[in-house]
Design an enzyme around this catalytic site. Sequence first.
Site, PDB file in Angstrom:
ATOM      1  CD  GLN A 181      -2.876  -1.595   0.365  1.00 46.21           C
ATOM      2  OE1 GLN A 181      -3.634  -0.857   0.467  1.00 46.21           O
ATOM      3  NE2 GLN A 181      -2.666  -2.533  -0.097  1.00 46.21           N
ATOM      4  N   GLY A 222     -12.313   2.462   2.986  1.00 52.18           N
ATOM      5  CA  GLY A 222     -11.292   1.506   2.209  1.00 52.18           C
ATOM      6  C   GLY A 222     -10.340   2.442   1.251  1.00 52.18           C
ATOM      7  CG  HIS A 223      -7.375  -0.009  -0.609  1.00 51.05           C
ATOM      8  ND1 HIS A 223      -6.479  -1.022  -0.315  1.00 51.05           N
ATOM      9  CD2 HIS A 223      -8.228  -0.653  -1.246  1.00 51.05           C
ATOM     10  CE1 HIS A 223      -6.801  -2.139  -0.939  1.00 51.05           C
ATOM     11  NE2 HIS A 223      -8.084  -1.833  -1.287  1.00 51.05           N
ATOM     12  CG  ASN A 224      -7.125   2.514  -4.391  1.00 52.08           C
ATOM     13  OD1 ASN A 224      -5.976   3.276  -4.008  1.00 52.08           O
ATOM     14  ND2 ASN A 224      -6.838   1.257  -4.779  1.00 52.08           N
TER      15      ASN A 224
END
Length: 319
Positions: A181, A222-224
């Site tokens: 990440q 969450g990511h993105n």
Amino acid sequence: MIRSVAPVSRGRDGDLCYLLSRRHKDELETCQASAILCDKALQSLVPPHIPVLLAPKPQTAFAVAGALLHPNAMRPDPVLCESGISERAVVDPSARLEDNVHVEALAVIGANAEIGSGTRIGAGAVIGAGVKIGRDCTIAAGASVLCAYIGNHVIIHNGARIGQDGFGYAPGPRGMIKIVQIGRVIIQDHVEIGANTTVDRGTMDDTVIGEGTKIDNQVQIGHNVRIGRHCGIVSKVGIAGSTKIGDGVMIGGAVGINGHITIGDGAQIAAMSGVVADVPPGERYGGVPARPMKDFLRDVAEMTARSASRNKKTGEKND
């Protein structure tokens, strides 16, 4: 003279209250406020001894009045009444802090971090290496901000976690293999993030929260994920990675949102819904799986009717 704000049921001399619905008319029986904000349709409910301030949007007017009467309550109070940089804080020599930055005891500021004037870093907060924070922000006690760029007038409440790794793994011959990440979190101006909320850094792209968006306590992003401007996201919402949320979207409490989907501008999602597919702009969705509100309400009515019918037949058999 108006000195404070209060709920209608316990408004006293010097208080300002607001009335939104006829459902609260019984509370007026105990109200002794100096004034009540309401719209014209509710004016007749207010007892004659209480002055009425008419407003087309009384809740908005009440919010503005509250900010004027209690300016210190507009962002978290410091734990200690210290100014400047506490002797008990740890600030890396390479960090760049403008004038009038306040850093409380036990806070840690990493290498090459940049913090703008008027910003307050609370007790025990952690600001990671290379983080950039704008002016007039508040990072409250116990929060951590890593791998992030933060705009001006941002509030991050106690215990929030910004910029930690997201949940990314690939299956391998001996179990799950971590996917690196290496993205950031970008938080634009006038965003507020509630206590114990988590915003994961991007995997390779960035996680972005748009200007003016307000996020409640205990939300997982969450990511993105990309969230637009002026959205409202209520407690316990979980947003899976790579979801795109448009401008002006309102999401009720405990909603679960699938990853890699798009929620259009101005959409509204009812509390406790499960969103598994795209939501068109301006639509109101609810239920599990989430669907247009009229369809959801029809399904609920049909299930209620069937349940009542079964209960009636069961009761007849028991008789």
